[in-house]
Design an enzyme around this catalytic site. Structure first.
Site, PDB file in Angstrom:
ATOM      1  CG  HIS A 294      -4.367   0.281  -8.092  1.00 48.90           C
ATOM      2  ND1 HIS A 294      -5.726   0.123  -8.001  1.00 48.90           N
ATOM      3  CD2 HIS A 294      -3.999   1.110  -7.086  1.00 48.90           C
ATOM      4  CE1 HIS A 294      -6.161   0.836  -6.988  1.00 48.90           C
ATOM      5  NE2 HIS A 294      -5.145   1.438  -6.409  1.00 48.90           N
TER       6      HIS A 294
ATOM      7  CG  HIS B  27      -2.083   0.838   1.242  1.00 48.78           C
ATOM      8  ND1 HIS B  27      -2.322   1.777   0.279  1.00 48.78           N
ATOM      9  CD2 HIS B  27      -3.086   0.999   2.165  1.00 48.78           C
ATOM     10  CE1 HIS B  27      -3.414   2.462   0.582  1.00 48.78           C
ATOM     11  NE2 HIS B  27      -3.895   2.012   1.729  1.00 48.78           N
TER      12      HIS B  27
ATOM     13  CG  ASP C  31       2.506   4.605  -3.960  1.00 50.13           C
ATOM     14  OD1 ASP C  31       2.423   5.679  -3.347  1.00 50.13           O
ATOM     15  OD2 ASP C  31       1.724   3.653  -3.784  1.00 50.13           O
TER      16      ASP C  31
HETATM   17  C1  LIG Z   1      -1.036  -3.346  -5.629  1.00 50.68           C
HETATM   18  C2  LIG Z   1      -0.996  -4.864  -5.722  1.00 50.68           C
HETATM   19  C3  LIG Z   1      -0.830  -5.451  -4.314  1.00 50.68           C
HETATM   20  C4  LIG Z   1      -2.295  -5.375  -6.311  1.00 50.68           C
HETATM   21  O1  LIG Z   1      -2.156  -6.727  -6.371  1.00 50.68           O
HETATM   22  P1  LIG Z   1      -3.356  -7.776  -6.612  1.00 50.68           P
HETATM   23  O2  LIG Z   1      -4.593  -7.107  -7.027  1.00 50.68           O
HETATM   24  O3  LIG Z   1      -3.423  -8.611  -5.393  1.00 50.68           O
HETATM   25  O4  LIG Z   1      -2.828  -8.537  -7.883  1.00 50.68           O
HETATM   26  P2  LIG Z   1      -1.967  -9.847  -7.935  1.00 50.68           P
HETATM   27  O5  LIG Z   1      -0.985  -9.875  -6.823  1.00 50.68           O
HETATM   28  O6  LIG Z   1      -2.912 -10.972  -8.049  1.00 50.68           O
HETATM   29  O7  LIG Z   1      -1.174  -9.622  -9.311  1.00 50.68           O
HETATM   30  C5  LIG Z   1      -1.681  -9.943 -10.591  1.00 50.68           C
HETATM   31  C6  LIG Z   1      -0.511 -10.253 -11.519  1.00 50.68           C
HETATM   32  O8  LIG Z   1       0.261  -9.083 -11.722  1.00 50.68           O
HETATM   33  C7  LIG Z   1       1.598  -9.264 -11.229  1.00 50.68           C
HETATM   34  N1  LIG Z   1       1.996  -8.052 -10.534  1.00 50.68           N
HETATM   35  C8  LIG Z   1       1.186  -7.223  -9.871  1.00 50.68           C
HETATM   36  N2  LIG Z   1       1.879  -6.189  -9.397  1.00 50.68           N
HETATM   37  C9  LIG Z   1       3.155  -6.397  -9.776  1.00 50.68           C
HETATM   38  C10 LIG Z   1       4.350  -5.675  -9.600  1.00 50.68           C
HETATM   39  N3  LIG Z   1       4.336  -4.526  -8.921  1.00 50.68           N
HETATM   40  N4  LIG Z   1       5.493  -6.141 -10.114  1.00 50.68           N
HETATM   41  C11 LIG Z   1       5.497  -7.301 -10.819  1.00 50.68           C
HETATM   42  N5  LIG Z   1       4.397  -8.035 -11.025  1.00 50.68           N
HETATM   43  C12 LIG Z   1       3.238  -7.587 -10.513  1.00 50.68           C
HETATM   44  C13 LIG Z   1       1.502 -10.432 -10.276  1.00 50.68           C
HETATM   45  O9  LIG Z   1       2.728 -11.114 -10.144  1.00 50.68           O
HETATM   46  C14 LIG Z   1       0.466 -11.265 -10.959  1.00 50.68           C
HETATM   47  O10 LIG Z   1       1.061 -11.903 -12.059  1.00 50.68           O
HETATM   48  P3  LIG Z   1       0.696 -13.388 -12.430  1.00 50.68           P
HETATM   49  O11 LIG Z   1      -0.770 -13.357 -12.768  1.00 50.68           O
HETATM   50  O12 LIG Z   1       1.591 -13.689 -13.577  1.00 50.68           O
HETATM   51  O13 LIG Z   1       0.981 -14.183 -11.196  1.00 50.68           O
HETATM   52  C15 LIG Z   1       0.192  -5.307  -6.613  1.00 50.68           C
HETATM   53  O14 LIG Z   1       0.032  -4.781  -7.910  1.00 50.68           O
HETATM   54  C16 LIG Z   1       1.534  -4.957  -6.037  1.00 50.68           C
HETATM   55  O15 LIG Z   1       2.082  -5.694  -5.211  1.00 50.68           O
HETATM   56  N6  LIG Z   1       2.129  -3.798  -6.464  1.00 50.68           N
HETATM   57  C17 LIG Z   1       3.360  -3.338  -5.918  1.00 50.68           C
HETATM   58  C18 LIG Z   1       3.093  -2.533  -4.655  1.00 50.68           C
HETATM   59  C19 LIG Z   1       2.515  -1.188  -4.963  1.00 50.68           C
HETATM   60  O16 LIG Z   1       2.974  -0.484  -5.844  1.00 50.68           O
HETATM   61  N7  LIG Z   1       1.495  -0.822  -4.171  1.00 50.68           N
HETATM   62  C20 LIG Z   1       0.854   0.474  -4.292  1.00 50.68           C
HETATM   63  C21 LIG Z   1      -0.516   0.321  -4.854  1.00 50.68           C
HETATM   64  S1  LIG Z   1      -1.213   1.934  -5.156  1.00 50.68           S
END
Ligand SMILES: CC(C)(COP(=O)(O)OP(=O)(O)OC[C@H]1O[C@@H](n2cnc3c(N)ncnc32)[C@H](O)[C@@H]1OP(=O)(O)O)[C@@H](O)C(=O)NCCC(=O)NCCS
Length: 384
Positions: free
Chosen positions: A265, A223, A318
């Site tokens: 996201h 987050h 971010d």
């Molecule tokens: C924000 C976040 C938690 C949302 O995740 P989510 O909805 O739970 O999505 P998932 O974790 O299921 O990810 C879906 C796919 O995208 C990939 N992915 C998502 N965010 C990624 C990232 N930042 N870097 C690399 N791969 C990413 C996942 O590995 C997954 O790939 P796969 O289907 O091949 O396994 C995630 O995008 C993330 O961890 N981002 C980095 C942290 C961040 O920037 N947070 C601020 C949000 S405003």
């Protein structure tokens, strides 16, 4: 009980709200009927905070009284810093802020603290919002045994916040960038931190408790913590040679199975985050004035292009905000606390709304554990 289970409550609607919505079709963030990005371009953060907390953009008289109140309450009650000074030196700035927000509840009149009317919550929200910058900057100074500074409301909310952080008269362009950062962070629908706050508020606990819960949630790297991680990544890429090393860096991280913070996201996973688009413009403006910023922004573009090619993912807010804050000289440890200070406005708006027409959040579970177990062989009750 409604059948169906959505891990992470993905696509579950958890509130009816007039505060904000992510409009995926139009790639917009609507805040009380306005486009957040337009607000970031045209008004200042305190106007947006007023919009969130009081429900409408302020007229001139309201602007004067709102900004006046933010100034009046910008100092900390005596004793808060003394307590924060006793925290171990290793305490993170985000934990210091969370502790400080919690402490402030003790300085509210207990009757006012327990009052849940929109008016009482608005008054508390303004006090909390006003104190966020001093709590962030002076709490961090206290932890590092540095002298604290008095807020300087004459510089405006963003200007005084930067002054408290940097201890010098802030550069007007940095203030303008910082003000946009605050607006971008002010509100974002049902983020995990906002949901945490609404759950606490739904027990009719007080606004302070709800904001503390939001702060605890915001710390996580999935987050708010992502802005710090993004800045650290750009610092690392710069050390490795800047833009020329950026693609190899991203590929290496992905091969190792790491996520690149500042991408992806839950809601707009495969679409651009409008805040990131705005803040990239801000980065371009910074790059025009400063060659060091240019080097980072060139690397930013390589990182973004590599992620789009490899994962189909776009930067979220971010990524550019982490870099922008680094370029205007905000210490990395303070990035997530800065985010929290801005988000107090949005969280408070949700708490006010929740408590004005409350229903306790109390979902059910899909139990998948064993049933009817006998005690293990030889089990006896413990002596304590
Ligand atoms: C924000 C976040 C938690 C949302 O995740 P989510 O909805 O739970 O999505 P998932 O974790 O299921 O990810 C879906 C796919 O995208 C990939 N992915 C998502 N965010 C990624 C990232 N930042 N870097 C690399 N791969 C990413 C996942 O590995 C997954 O790939 P796969 O289907 O091949 O396994 C995630 O995008 C993330 O961890 N981002 C980095 C942290 C961040 O920037 N947070 C601020 C949000 S405003």
């Amino acid at each position: 009980v409604t059948e169906g289970f959505s891990p992470g409550l993905e696509n579950v609607v958890a509130a009816r709200t007039t505060v904000s919505a992510l409009d995926l079709e139009r790639e917009r963030i609507t805040v009380r009927g306005y486009d957040l990005i337009e607000l970031a371009r045209t008004v200042h953060f305190p106007d947006v905070a007023h919009l969130l907390i009081r429900g409408h953009l302020p007229n001139l008289t309201e602007q004067a009284s709102f900004c006046g109140a933010l100034g009046t309450h910008s100092g900390l009650p005596e004793g808060v810093i003394d307590i924060l000074r006793r925290l171990p030196r290793e305490t993170s700035a985000m934990d210091t802020l969370r502790t400080g927000l919690s402490l402030l509840a003790g300085w509210e009149d207990p009757h006012v603290l327990a009052e849940h009317s929109p008016e009482a919550n608005e008054a508390k929200a303004i006090r909390l919002l006003a104190r966020g910058p001093s709590l962030t900057a002076n709490g961090w100074r206290a932890i590092h045994a540095q002298p604290t500074l008095e807020p300087n409301p004459g510089l405006g909310f963003a200007g005084s916040f930067l002054w408290l952080i940097q201890g010098r008269a802030p550069d007007p362009e940095a203030v303008s960038t910082f003000d946009r950062v605050l607006t971008c962070y002010a509100e974002h629908e049902m983020a995990a931190s906002t949901f945490a706050a609404r759950v606490v508020a739904s027990t009719m606990a007080d606004l302070y408790g709800a904001v503390v819960a939001a702060c605890a949630a915001l710390k996580g790297p999935l987050h708010g913590g992502a802005n710090e991680a993004a800045a650290r990544m750009f610092a690392e890429i710069r050390m490795r040679g800047g833009a020329a090393a950026a693609e190899a860096y991203v590929m290496e991280q992905l091969w190792q199975g790491h996520r690149i913070m500042g991408f992806g996201h839950r809601v707009y996973m495969r679409r651009p985050d409008p805040r990131a688009v705005l803040m990239k413009e801000e980065l371009d403006a910074l790059a025009e004035r400063d060659p060091e910023a240019r080097a980072h922004v060139d690397a930013y573009e390589v990182v973004a292009a590599t992620m789009e090619r490899e994962k189909g993912l776009y930067p979220n807010a971010d990524l550019p905000i982490g870099l922008a804050l680094m370029l205007i000289g905000v210490p990395v440890e303070l990035f997530t606390p800065v985010f929290m200070c801005a988000r107090i406005a949005g969280v408070a708006a949700h708490v006010i709304e929740q408590q004005a027409d409350n229903r306790l959040y109390r979902p059910r579970v899909h139990y998948v554990g064993p049933e009817d177990l006998p005690p293990p062989d030889g089990f006896a009750p413990s002596a304590c």
